[in-house]
Design an enzyme around this catalytic site. Structure first.
Site, PDB file in Angstrom:
ATOM      1  N   ASP A  42      65.374 -24.058-101.270  1.00 53.13           N
ATOM      2  CA  ASP A  42      64.354 -23.050-101.016  1.00 53.13           C
ATOM      3  C   ASP A  42      64.676 -22.371 -99.694  1.00 53.13           C
ATOM      4  OD1 ASP A  42      61.813 -21.681-101.105  1.00 53.13           O
ATOM      5  OD2 ASP A  42      61.061 -23.194 -99.707  1.00 53.13           O
ATOM      6  N   ASP A  86      62.178 -19.836 -97.472  1.00 51.12           N
ATOM      7  CA  ASP A  86      61.077 -19.801 -96.505  1.00 51.12           C
ATOM      8  C   ASP A  86      60.396 -21.161 -96.396  1.00 51.12           C
ATOM      9  OD1 ASP A  86      60.653 -16.777 -95.785  1.00 51.12           O
ATOM     10  OD2 ASP A  86      60.981 -16.825 -97.948  1.00 51.12           O
ATOM     11  N   ASP A 114      59.451 -26.756 -99.711  1.00 51.60           N
ATOM     12  CA  ASP A 114      58.274 -27.124 -98.924  1.00 51.60           C
ATOM     13  C   ASP A 114      56.951 -26.812 -99.603  1.00 51.60           C
ATOM     14  OD1 ASP A 114      57.101 -24.360 -97.093  1.00 51.60           O
ATOM     15  OD2 ASP A 114      58.730 -24.235 -98.549  1.00 51.60           O
TER      16      ASP A 114
END
Length: 264
Positions: free
Chosen positions: A26, A28, A201
Site C-alpha cells: 500500500d 498512503d 494500514d
C-alpha cells in the site's frame, strides 16, 4: 467481511525472502505518512531508491497496491514499478503491460455531486480520480455524516462501490478491491508461484490481507493494533521503511555496497 482480533499482539514480521516472496505495498499510510491533502505527500529519494532496488532484487515481484491512480503514483517517483491502482480497477506490470476496467457512467454524476458538496464547507476536499471520486473530510470532521449520506445515496443510485478510508469516503468501480488486484497479479509472471506479502494500514487493505493469507502468504498491518486479517504488524511508516531497508541490506550480494536504506 469480518476481521479477527489477535491475542497476544501481532509480532513483527521476518525479513523478506528474496527467493520465495512477492511483495505488495500500500502507499498512503504505509510507505508515506498521511497528509491533509493527497497532493501534499512527501516521498523521499531514499524510499524511491529502496523500492526500485527491492524490485530489482525480486526480479520485478514488487507491486504497489493503492487507491490512487497509477499515473499519480508515477508522479511520486514510481515509474517502472508494477502497480495496481484505483483499488484494483487498473494494473501495470514492470514491463509496461497494462489493463484497465471500463469507467462506469455513474462516476461522472458522482464526481459532479462530490465537487458541489465540497464547496459547501471549508476543509472539505474533492479528489477526482480516473476510476473513482473521493471526499476527504480530515479538515472538516463535522461534515463526516453528511459526506457519508451523500456517498451512500450516489452509490445506490448509480451502482457504484462505496469505499470508506481514513477520514474519507470514495465511490469507485464495483466488483474489484485490493484483494482481487493481488489475486490477479498472482496469476501473472513474474508474481505467479511466489508467496505474497502485503503491507497496508487502512480498512481498505483488509481485502488484500484476506487474499494473501488465503493464498499462503503473509499480511502485515501498519499502525496501531486493531481487528485485522493480518498476521504481523509494524508500528508505522518509519518502521516499514526500516523493515524494507533491513530486508534489502540483509540480502545484499556479497561485496555489494550497502548504501541504499541502511540502518543508522
Amino acid at each position: 467481511m469480518t476481521a479477527h482480533p489477535h491475542d497476544p499482539p501481532l509480532a513483527q514480521p521476518p525479513l523478506l525472502d528474496f527467493g520465495r516472496d512477492a511483495l505488495f505495498l500500500d502507499f498512503d499510510g504505509t510507505l508515506v505518512e498521511l497528509c491533509d491533502r493527497p497532493d501534499a505527500v512527501q516521498v523521499s529519494e531514499r524510499l524511491i531508491e529502496t523500492l526500485h532496488a527491492l524490485s530489482e532484487r525480486l526480479d520485478g515481484r514488487l507491486a504497489l497496491v493503492s487507491g490512487r491512480a497509477i499515473e499519480v503514483l508515477d508522479g511520486f517517483g514510481m515509474i517502472g514499478l508494477a502497480a495496481a491502482g484505483s483499488h484494483g480497477s487498473e494494473w501495470r506490470l514492470a514491463n509496461g503491460e497494462r489493463k484497465y476496467l471500463p469507467r462506469p457512467p455513474g462516476l461522472d454524476v458522482a464526481q459532479q455531486q462530490f465537487a458541489v458538496f465540497a464547496d459547501t464547507a471549508d476543509g472539505l476536499l474533492f479528489e477526482d480520480k480516473p476510476l473513482g471520486a473521493a471526499l476527504h473530510y480530515r479538515r472538516a470532521p463535522g461534515m463526516r455524516d453528511a459526506a457519508h449520506d451523500l456517498a451512500r445515496q450516489l452509490a445506490d443510485d448509480h451502482k457504484l462501490h462505496l469505499q470508506h478510508g481514513h477520514d474519507m469516503v470514495e465511490l469507485r468501480v464495483p466488483g474489484v478491491d485490493k484483494g482481487t488486484a493481488i489475486c490477479e497479479l498472482l496469476k501473472l509472471r513474474p508474481f505467479a508461484g511466489f508467496r505474497p506479502i502485503f503491507l497496508g494500514d487502512d480498512v481498505t487493505d483488509e481485502d488484500g490481507f484476506e487474499a494473501v493469507e488465503a493464498s499462503g502468504g503473509k499480511a502485515i498491518l501498519v499502525g496501531e493494533p486493531r481487528d485485522t486479517h493480518a498476521s504481523y504488524r509494524l508500528s508505522g511508516v518509519s518502521a516499514v521503511n526500516e523493515w524494507l531497508a533491513r530486508s534489502l541490506q540483509s540480502h545484499a550480494p556479497e561485496g555489494a555496497a550497502r548504501t541504499t536504506g541502511g540502518m543508522k
